[in-house]
Design a protein around this motif. Structure first.
Motif, PDB file in Angstrom:
ATOM      1  N   TRP A   1       3.540   3.407  -3.226  1.00 16.56           N
ATOM      2  CA  TRP A   1       3.966   3.342  -4.632  1.00 16.56           C
ATOM      3  C   TRP A   1       5.212   2.475  -4.737  1.00 16.56           C
ATOM      4  O   TRP A   1       6.169   2.654  -3.979  1.00 16.56           O
ATOM      5  CB  TRP A   1       4.283   4.741  -5.150  1.00 16.56           C
ATOM      6  CG  TRP A   1       3.061   5.562  -5.386  1.00 16.56           C
ATOM      7  CD1 TRP A   1       2.548   6.514  -4.553  1.00 16.56           C
ATOM      8  CD2 TRP A   1       2.198   5.508  -6.534  1.00 16.56           C
ATOM      9  NE1 TRP A   1       1.410   7.052  -5.112  1.00 16.56           N
ATOM     10  CE2 TRP A   1       1.174   6.461  -6.320  1.00 16.56           C
ATOM     11  CE3 TRP A   1       2.183   4.749  -7.711  1.00 16.56           C
ATOM     12  CZ2 TRP A   1       0.158   6.686  -7.244  1.00 16.56           C
ATOM     13  CZ3 TRP A   1       1.170   4.967  -8.628  1.00 16.56           C
ATOM     14  CH2 TRP A   1       0.175   5.916  -8.395  1.00 16.56           C
TER      15      TRP A   1
ATOM     16  N   SER B   1       0.397   1.055  -6.845  1.00 15.73           N
ATOM     17  CA  SER B   1       0.196   0.983  -5.405  1.00 15.73           C
ATOM     18  C   SER B   1      -1.064   0.196  -5.121  1.00 15.73           C
ATOM     19  O   SER B   1      -2.035   0.276  -5.870  1.00 15.73           O
ATOM     20  CB  SER B   1       0.043   2.406  -4.859  1.00 15.73           C
ATOM     21  OG  SER B   1      -0.308   2.358  -3.502  1.00 15.73           O
TER      22      SER B   1
ATOM     23  N   ARG C   1       0.850  -1.208   0.000  1.00 12.68           N
ATOM     24  CA  ARG C   1       0.000   0.000   0.000  1.00 12.68           C
ATOM     25  C   ARG C   1       0.878   1.247   0.000  1.00 12.68           C
ATOM     26  O   ARG C   1       0.838   2.080   0.897  1.00 12.68           O
ATOM     27  CB  ARG C   1      -0.952  -0.025   1.189  1.00 12.68           C
ATOM     28  CG  ARG C   1      -2.028  -1.060   0.940  1.00 12.68           C
ATOM     29  CD  ARG C   1      -3.106  -1.065   1.969  1.00 12.68           C
ATOM     30  NE  ARG C   1      -3.992  -2.197   1.672  1.00 12.68           N
ATOM     31  CZ  ARG C   1      -4.843  -2.714   2.512  1.00 12.68           C
ATOM     32  NH1 ARG C   1      -4.964  -2.213   3.716  1.00 12.68           N
ATOM     33  NH2 ARG C   1      -5.585  -3.739   2.157  1.00 12.68           N
TER      34      ARG C   1
END
Ligand code: OGA
Ligand code: MN
Length: 285
Positions: free
Chosen positions: A103, A262, A101
């Motif tokens: 990038w 993400s 969770r």
């Protein structure tokens, strides 16, 4: 076979229609798909019905497949498939519940990072219950940098590490199991150019990500930290992104050399169950 390519949004994505990935594609169709993949960075195929063998067979046409280091989440009998899931069976999670969770680019912590990933949705929450996946084009992010910054980044290298990601997640109370010491030794930190030529297209892309990039080699700590923060926030700007809302039967493949992505929060009262294969990086660094 004739296929239809539809641009979905801004810099990074295309939907391919008229293709059944469960069948073996002829060479012409396959190369059209591969070219579009490297041009856009993200490809969507909807309404697919794939078993494990078919998912692996299609993935393999792009190159060798990685076996993920988090072994407890590999599918039994199909170690090329890593399971992303919040299902629990006999008290054990069937897969990674919180697949990154933040990038990141998959496996950027390897000496030869992954070329691409193919994620297939078996079961997903309704679209208003979260779990969308944003993608951002690192070609577009690089192109948009001003010339002074491009020049500054030219010969810099950044350190990427899986271990440090695990430690950050543990601090935030996330659930991914710790790698044992042996596995950890197999993945020491590595460095990659901050601006990296794509291994297939040769086009320049920004190649740092919040998930696995620890610091920039040779810079004082505070300088490295502020430069990375600037690059992380630049590369996530909305103008470079496409956010996917999943439906069961979607297969998305993304190019890890020119796209970051993400995972996002979803309502845990719904099941989210996906299978991922990961293409190994070609050539040498
Ligand atoms: C992955 C990943 C995002 C998601 O599979 O590599 O980061 O939304 N997935 O599940
Ligand atoms: Mn990922």
């Amino acid at each position: 076979m004739s296929i239809e390519i539809k641009k979905l949004g801004q810099a990074v994505d295309a939907e391919i229609r008229g293709v059944d990935l469960a069948k073996t594609l002829d060479d012409a169709t396959f190369s059209q798909i591969r070219n579009t993949f490297h041009e856009t960075g993200v490809l969507l195929f909807r309404d697919q019905h794939l078993n494990e063998e078919q998912h692996i067979a299609f993935s393999r046409r792009f190159g060798e497949l990685e076996i993920h280091i988090a072994k407890q989440y590999l599918l039994k009998d199909y170690p090329e498939i890593v399971v992303l899931s919040n299902k629990v069976e006999d008290g054990r999670p069937l897969g990674i519940e919180d697949a990154g969770r933040f990038w990141h680019s998959d496996l950027s912590y390897l000496p030869k990072p992954s070329l691409g990933s193919l994620l297939y949705a078996h079961e997903v929450p309704p679209s208003d219950a979260g779990g969308n996946t944003p993608y951002s084009s690192m070609y577009a992010a690089y192109d948009a940098l001003d010339d002074v910054l491009k020049k500054r980044l030219q010969n810099l290298r950044a350190v990427h590490s899986y271990e440090q990601r695990w430690q950050k997640d543990a601090q935030r109370g996330m659930t991914r199991e710790k790698l044992d010491d042996l596995d950890r030794k197999k993945i020491p930190a590595v460095s990659h150019p901050v601006v990296r030529a794509h291994p297939v297209t040769g086009r320049l892309a920004l190649y740092v990500n919040e998930g696995f990039t620890v610091c920039i080699e040779g810079l004082p700590e505070n300088e490295s930290k502020s430069l990375l923060e600037e690059l992380f926030s630049h590369s996530a700007e909305e103008r470079f992104t496409y956010t996917h809302k999943w439906q069961a039967g979607d297969l998305i493949m993304w190019d890890n050399a020119c796209v970051i992505h993400s995972a996002t929060w979803y309502d845990p009262s719904f099941t989210r169950h996906m299978h991922r294969t990961t293409i190994a990086g070609p050539g040498s660094e």
